[in-house]
Design a protein around this motif. Structure first.
Motif: not given
Length: 244
Positions: A1-28
């Motif tokens: 859950x902490x990793x998921x929140x971190x990814x979402x926060x980085x997308x919200x801040x613009x640090x992470x693009x939605x495409x990069x977030x999608x890669x991270x969320x798929x787990x590999x």
């Protein structure tokens, strides 16, 4: 859950693009030749370890880059000679451990363990496997005690180190030939013993099978056995036991 929140926060801040977030969320991350498991640490407590045997230098470097990009400490085992120079060129902070054929790359210090792991090896010829076990233990933050060349042909060498070994939380015992040493150690300590058979020996040792069978048939209680020459497996298991 902490990793998921971190990814979402980085997308919200613009640090992470939605495409990069999608890669991270798929787990590999799919590299074509490998699918690097970035959720291994969340599931198992430690990032994926790279088995280097059979991989090209380019594959090794790309996998290490994928893990490093997430801030993971990287451990590569059985690194082939032709991959050493390209890896060290790509990662100047990496360390090559020649005897054990390991490469380690640590971006952050591991959480230190409070208790020590002993690595006991029967003969000098068993040192490459013993070193693979020891460095694996230390990579995960465990202090170690190394006892070398303490085989049963000269038992007084082991007996002189018994008190030090008994002070350790886990004992890894590495031996080839007939593989008798883990039984001897297992009868002298209260700690769990992880036996590692090596492929060291003459023809009737059958490439470590004789030592493996001897260890599996140990009459000492509390002895478990890993695969032939599997120092990494012993070190990884010892780390888990040492942190229970």
């Amino acid at each position: 859950m902490a990793d998921l929140r971190d990814i979402l926060a980085r997308v919200q801040s613009g640090e992470l693009s939605t495409d990069e977030a999608a890669v991270q969320l798929q787990g590999y991350e799919d590299l074509g030749h490998s699918r690097v498991d970035h959720h291994r640490a969340a599931r198992n407590g430690a990032p994926e370890v790279i088995f280097g045997q059979g991989k090209t230098p380019q594959q090794m470097v790309e996998i290490m880059k994928s893990l490093s990009a997430r801030g993971a400490n990287v451990l590569a085992t059985r690194v082939q000679d032709n991959a050493i120079e390209p890896i060290l060129a790509a990662f100047p902070n990496a360390t090559h451990h020649a005897l054990s054929r390991l490469i380690t790359l640590q971006h952050k210090a591991p959480e230190p363990a409070a208790t020590k792991i002993a690595v006991v090896c029967a003969g000098t010829s068993d040192l490459p496997v013993a070193e693979e076990a020891r460095i694996t233990c230390e990579f995960y933050g465990n202090p170690t005690l190394s006892i070398c060349d303490a085989g049963v042909a000269g038992l007084h060498r082991l007996l002189n180190s018994l008190e030090e070994i008994r002070a350790c939380r886990v004992v890894i015992v590495v031996a080839g030939m007939e593989g008798a040493l883990p039984s001897v150690v297992g009868g002298q300590v209260s700690a769990p013993v992880i036996a590692v058979p090596t492929s060291v020996g003459y023809g009737a040792s059958f490439g470590g099978v004789a030592a493996l069978l001897g260890m599996l048939n140990s009459c000492a209680s509390g002895v478990s056995v890993v695969n032939i020459d599997n120092g990494f497996g012993a070190g990884f298991l010892a780390n888990r036991i040492n942190r229970l």
